[in-house]
Design a protein around this motif. Structure first.
Motif, PDB file in Angstrom:
ATOM      1  N   LYS A 348       0.851  -1.195   0.000  1.00 49.63           N
ATOM      2  CA  LYS A 348       0.000   0.000   0.000  1.00 49.63           C
ATOM      3  C   LYS A 348       0.880   1.236   0.000  1.00 49.63           C
ATOM      4  O   LYS A 348       2.046   1.199   0.391  1.00 49.63           O
ATOM      5  N   VAL A 349       0.269   2.370  -0.389  1.00 50.82           N
ATOM      6  CA  VAL A 349       1.010   3.625  -0.446  1.00 50.82           C
ATOM      7  C   VAL A 349       1.527   4.016   0.937  1.00 50.82           C
ATOM      8  O   VAL A 349       2.676   4.443   1.088  1.00 50.82           O
ATOM      9  N   ASP A 354       6.146   4.605   4.711  1.00 47.97           N
ATOM     10  CA  ASP A 354       6.836   4.220   5.945  1.00 47.97           C
ATOM     11  C   ASP A 354       8.185   3.584   5.640  1.00 47.97           C
ATOM     12  O   ASP A 354       9.192   3.894   6.278  1.00 47.97           O
ATOM     13  N   PHE A 355       8.207   2.685   4.633  1.00 50.80           N
ATOM     14  CA  PHE A 355       9.465   2.035   4.248  1.00 50.80           C
ATOM     15  C   PHE A 355      10.509   3.069   3.821  1.00 50.80           C
ATOM     16  O   PHE A 355      11.673   2.997   4.223  1.00 50.80           O
ATOM     17  N   LEU A 356      10.094   4.013   2.987  1.00 50.20           N
ATOM     18  CA  LEU A 356      11.038   5.003   2.461  1.00 50.20           C
ATOM     19  C   LEU A 356      11.524   5.948   3.556  1.00 50.20           C
ATOM     20  O   LEU A 356      12.706   6.312   3.613  1.00 50.20           O
ATOM     21  N   LYS A 370       2.329   3.624  -7.216  1.00 48.21           N
ATOM     22  CA  LYS A 370       2.239   4.115  -5.836  1.00 48.21           C
ATOM     23  C   LYS A 370       2.888   5.491  -5.705  1.00 48.21           C
ATOM     24  O   LYS A 370       2.666   6.187  -4.720  1.00 48.21           O
ATOM     25  N   PHE A 371       3.699   5.834  -6.712  1.00 50.61           N
ATOM     26  CA  PHE A 371       4.228   7.205  -6.773  1.00 50.61           C
ATOM     27  C   PHE A 371       3.332   8.085  -7.645  1.00 50.61           C
ATOM     28  O   PHE A 371       2.994   9.200  -7.291  1.00 50.61           O
ATOM     29  N   GLN A 372       2.955   7.552  -8.803  1.00 46.87           N
ATOM     30  CA  GLN A 372       2.261   8.399  -9.785  1.00 46.87           C
ATOM     31  C   GLN A 372       0.820   8.697  -9.384  1.00 46.87           C
ATOM     32  O   GLN A 372       0.375   9.828  -9.467  1.00 46.87           O
ATOM     33  N   LEU A 378       1.257  10.456  -0.854  1.00 43.22           N
ATOM     34  CA  LEU A 378       2.676  10.505  -0.533  1.00 43.22           C
ATOM     35  C   LEU A 378       3.048  11.856   0.069  1.00 43.22           C
ATOM     36  O   LEU A 378       4.008  11.985   0.811  1.00 43.22           O
ATOM     37  N   GLY A 379       2.282  12.855  -0.282  1.00 46.76           N
ATOM     38  CA  GLY A 379       2.495  14.157   0.301  1.00 46.76           C
ATOM     39  C   GLY A 379       3.378  15.066  -0.512  1.00 46.76           C
ATOM     40  O   GLY A 379       3.575  16.232  -0.139  1.00 46.76           O
TER      41      GLY A 379
END
Length: 973
Positions: A348-349, A354-356, A370-372, A378-379
């Motif tokens: 999930k996004v 959290d991972f990043l 999940k980025f696009q 993502l903020g």
């Protein structure tokens, strides 16, 4: 190394000389005998101990002994498991308990110094004798690092027939005869100077590959006249490259419960190290193009493995980005199967965020969506500004770049970005290079085919009257709706006559399905392969499924992305992700295990879908540029007996192929697709090459034809040309253009089977032909002579004499008996080397007398009958001489090595009986072959008996070893 020796073994000498130039120390195997307690030792334990002390100065002698014992006494049940355990020790070290001043704790012991290459001992050794349980082997060259046999090299003269094939066969036999040598093995090399191939343990001949790059050396550094062997040695065995490969370029991948060791190919090694250099020296990324099916995912594994070890990056984090969920799952599985530690897959996004945010040496898997698609979630803020984050983007197409470049770079502003692609960058595409940087490495379609990493892809157009060719929609419409009135046709055309509705009309699909079933059942199914159907849209995909079922076609499934607005008809074919995965797993299984033959799709499974069993794609959809290259590559994966991939075109893509590929540089797409009609002239050439062996004999006389194939080198050449001819026939049949060659194929197949039986040549086996060819030949042979399909008849079988007497002439009889005897000598030599060595000399003397015309065919046949009777008597268990087939070999060995007088022969007989009785208790244990302590006791017992019988003292050790080996072999047969 003497000049004479260099002349006798030039290939071996050349490798040793080249390795010496790279700083290796050369030693002849004989000079190491004093360092070995037994010739069965494969590790140079004294040198290993010295190396362990040098690399770990704190270690005491007791722990050095423990380390040596740990790595020389493994107990896993298989060679692969022992090899994997050993490589774990080499790469990750081994631990022993020792007190270094703060109490006894486990201390790490390094076996190889990967940081300081000069701190290791590199030996190149030739003619190193190793005693196995039942065989002594003498590999041509062994490379030792710190006393461990890391590489085994088998050298052949380029003048012998099939030198590489012979070398690989020998390496395969070595693994069977002396398995322990290969516990430590990184790579095996077969070479003859003008050819060189490498493989890893368990590799079959087809898995051996060439190493075509000297990176980081330049080819000029190796020499302007460098041969493939020189290039392989320079690319794989320089000290730096060999240690790099051991540490970073080996994976043990588990597939279907079976572990496979995979050693990097040259393009994977080159791309990885070029990328490392780009990151460390230029602090930027770039693009790696490795054509689809050539191991791109493994390159990412190797690169991630090496990046994690770079001290300069201080615990780097790695982010793997794909553009599809199935690709994300696939590459995550690849990393996990290869034993990569704890890859995190963001489902999930919020999980990705959290991972990043907390990334610190992690490996993170995600999809670009999940980025696009979730920029707001993502903020669009900095999540991690670390500069030691490496982002690898798989299948980096330009449609992703805008969102990817903005959102990902905002979140990870200081990361280094690497773009991986399976298709070349097109001429108009500037954003790829702008986003990721310039090419780091390229591996083209044609290079992959030339290397055997992928298969060539052929195409053929079917049902031309139903193809869509630019302006042909009206013609197709008129044909499909031919039964309607003109008025109705006009009304339908105005309302529905768009491309998709005409392509997807039931009348047209029915005709295409009929053609697909016929083509698949005639061309593809007989060889055990499967197919993919690509429809223009989801509705048409479902229509294909329904009509195939209606026509009782092979089993099929349809896979597409459903939605809630679908009709009830469409919803019947909705599948969950779990169901889709189950279908895909079934599809990948052999046809004999699972009859699922077709997967029908419209968009799904056209990228990132690897099913090597798929040979053909039935294409009924317009695909262009990158999409076309990606889709057709589903058929190019290698698989047992699969020699090509095939695109059957119902849409007309192949007719504007040139235009479709025009956006790429021509050299980049060279070999992408080849018209199957190009195989016809090649078929003609291959037919001529196979038939020319029999130009000068009467083809109706089978004995004359078999005689042509008597020399082994001629059989090898014939086999090579026959296989090429059969490959082309297997591709073309049952097309009528193959008809003129069918009779000659049957003739050659029959002749090949006769030659296999006569000359006991197991390589002449029609089972390795394609199924269509094999069945044609088998049916023909059965129709003329059932016995020809049986295995060769042994001289010990009752009907051997009957077969010989039924032959038409003395020459044929003599030939059959000669090669039957040769076969017995070959298979029985280990059981009784004294008798069969003598028999071999006698046979050669008879053949020479016949060749010199001192005896005729009839006399030769009579002499050979006497030889056969002697062999039968030798193998009889009747104790007319007081000996059995198990004790006679020991008696004859002692007789030869001891004395030939009658009086002492009685003593030899008594000694033989005493040894036989003594050894019986040891041989109750069937596993004695693998138990060195029991074998040591048995040898001591034999030496004691021989010493008491006053056998020659200087021969005691050798005789004890030979007698024990003979006894084990003859008890186990």
């Amino acid at each position: 190394m003497t000049l004479e020796w260099a002349k006798e073994r030039p290939v071996e000498y050349k490798i040793i000389h080249q390795l010496e130039s790279y700083g290796y120390t050369y030693l002849h195997g004989g000079s190491l005998e004093s360092e070995r307690t037994s010739k069965s030792d494969v590790v140079l334990e004294k040198r290993l101990g010295q190396s362990v002390k040098r690399l770990n100065p704190w270690i005491d002698d007791n722990n050095i002994h423990k380390v040596i014992r740990s790595i020389t006494h493994l107990d896993a049940p298989s060679l692969m498991e022992n090899n994997e355990a050993l490589f774990g020790y080499l790469v990750n070290a081994i631990s022993v308990p020792q007190d270094l001043g703060q109490g006894k704790k486990n201390q790490t012991v390094r076996l190889i110094d990967f940081e300081d290459i000069a701190n290791n001992e590199f030996l190149v050794v030739n003619q190193f004798h190793i005693n196995g349980p039942s065989e002594t082997i003498i590999p041509d060259v062994i490379v030792f690092i710190n006393g461990l046999p890391i590489a085994v090299i088998e050298c052949k003269s380029a003048t012998v027939t099939e030198p590489i094939s012979r070398a690989i066969s020998q390496l395969t036999r070595y693994q069977r005869d002396v398995e322990k040598l290969f516990w430590y093995n990184h790579v095996m090399i077969a070479c003859c100077d003008v050819q060189a191939k490498f493989g890893s343990i368990g590799s079959k001949a087809r898995h051996y590959g060439e190493w075509k790059d000297t990176y980081p050396l330049l080819k000029n550094d190796v020499g302007s006249n460098s041969t493939p062997q020189d290039i392989l040695v320079a690319g794989m065995l320089t000290k730096e490259n060999l240690l790099d490969m051991i540490r970073n370029f080996v994976v043990y991948e588990v597939e279907n419960g079976r572990t496979i060791k995979k050693v990097s190919r040259y393009q994977q090694f080159r791309a990885t190290n070029k990328t490392i250099n780009r990151i460390l020296n230029e602090d930027k990324g770039g693009v790696i193009w490795a054509t689809q099916g050539s191991g791109k995912s493994l390159t990412m594994v190797y690169l991630a493995t090496k990046i994690r070890r770079l001290k300069q990056l201080n615990k780097p984090s790695i982010v793997i980005v794909t553009d599809r969920t199935d690709l994300d799952d696939q590459i995550t599985k690849t990393f996990r199967r290869c034993g990569f530690p704890n890859p995190k897959q963001a489902s999930k996004v919020v999980q990705l965020r959290d991972f990043l945010t907390h990334a610190n040496g992690d490996t993170i898997m995600t999809t670009v969506q999940k980025f696009q698609e979730s920029a707001e979630e993502l903020g669009l803020e900095v999540l991690n500004d670390a500069s030691n984050i490496i982002v690898m983007v798989d299948e980096s197409h330009r449609t992703q770049y805008a969102g990817l470049a903005m959102n990902m770079r905002t979140a990870l502003p200081n990361a280094i970005y690497l773009g991986f692609t399976g298709t070349p960058i097109d001429k108009e595409d500037r954003s790829t290079l702008q986003t990721f940087g310039p090419y780091i490495d390229t591996y083209s379609i044609q290079q992959a085919v030339d290397d055997g990493a992928t298969l060539p892809i052929f195409y053929e157009s079917r049902l031309p009257e139903l193809r869509v060719e630019g302006e042909s929609l009206d013609a197709i419409f008129d044909r499909v709706f031919i039964d309607y009135s003109e008025e109705d046709r006009e009304r339908i055309k105005k309302r529905y006559a768009n491309e998709e509705s005409i392509i997807g009309s039931s009348q047209r699909i029915r005709q295409v399905c009929l053609d697909i079933i016929q083509h698949y059942e005639n061309y593809i199914q007989p060889n055990g392969f499967k197919a993919q159907i690509v429809a223009i849209n989801r509705e048409t995909a479902v229509l294909y499924k329904e009509i195939l079922d209606e026509l009782n076609g092979p089993e099929s499934v349809v896979i597409f992305s459903g939605n809630n607005n679908d009709s009830e008809k469409m919803k019947k074919y909705h599948t969950t992700k779990e169901q889709q995965k189950a279908f895909i797993e079934r599809f990948k299984k052999p046809l004999k295990e699972d009859g699922l033959s077709f997967i029908i799709v419209c968009d799904m499974l056209l990228t990132g879908f690897d099913a090597p069993i798929e040979q053909v794609m039935y294409l009924d959809k317009p695909l262009k540029e990158h999409n076309l290259l990606q889709a057709i590559a589903r058929t190019n994966r290698t698989y047992d007996k699969k020699t090509y991939g095939l695109i059957v075109d119902y849409y007309g893509v192949s007719l504007f192929l040139k235009k479709a590929l025009a956006i790429f540089t021509s050299t980049d797409v060279e070999g992408a697709l080849t018209n199957i009609s190009a195989e016809i002239p090649r078929l003609e050439t291959r037919h001529c090459s196979a038939m020319r062996f029999f130009d000068k004999v009467n083809k109706n006389n089978i004995e004359d034809c078999i005689k042509i194939l008597e020399p082994e080198d001629v059989r090898h050449q014939f086999e090579k040309h026959f296989k090429r001819f059969s490959e082309s026939m297997d591709m073309i049949m049952p097309n009528p253009v193959a008809a003129p060659y069918r009779e000659d194929l049957k003739f050659l197949g029959k002749l090949r089977q006769y030659a296999k039986n006569r000359y006991r040549d197991e390589k002449l086996d029609i089972s390795d032909c394609g199924e269509k060819v094999r069945k044609l030949i088998e049916d023909y042979i059965i129709s003329i002579d059932v016995e020809s399909l049986h295995k060769p008849i042994s001289i010990f079988e009752k009907n051997f004499d009957y077969k010989v007497k039924g032959m038409t002439n003395d020459q044929a009889k003599a030939s059959e008996m000669e090669h039957a005897i040769r076969h017995e000598i070959k298979v029985k030599m280990k059981e009784n080397p004294v008798f069969y060595s003598s028999l071999k000399e006698r046979l050669e003397e008879l053949i020479n007398r016949h060749r010199e015309k001192r005896i005729n065919d009839a006399q030769l046949a009579w002499e050979l009958e006497q030889v056969i009777e002697e062999v039968r008597k030798q193998n009889s268990d009747k104790e007319s001489d007081g000996l059995t087939s198990k004790t006679r070999p020991i008696f004859q060995l002692l007789q030869l090595e001891w004395t030939n007088s009658y009086e002492d022969n009685e003593k030899v007989k008594e000694t033989t009986d005493t040894i036989n009785e003594s050894l019986s208790e040891y041989l109750i244990d069937e596993g004695i072959s693998d138990k060195e302590d029991l074998k040591r006791q048995a040898r001591a017992e034999i030496k004691g008996i021989l010493r008491k019988a006053k056998a020659p003292r200087e021969k005691l050790d050798l005789l004890a070893q030979q007698i024990l080996e003979l006894t084990i072999i003859n008890r186990e047969k």
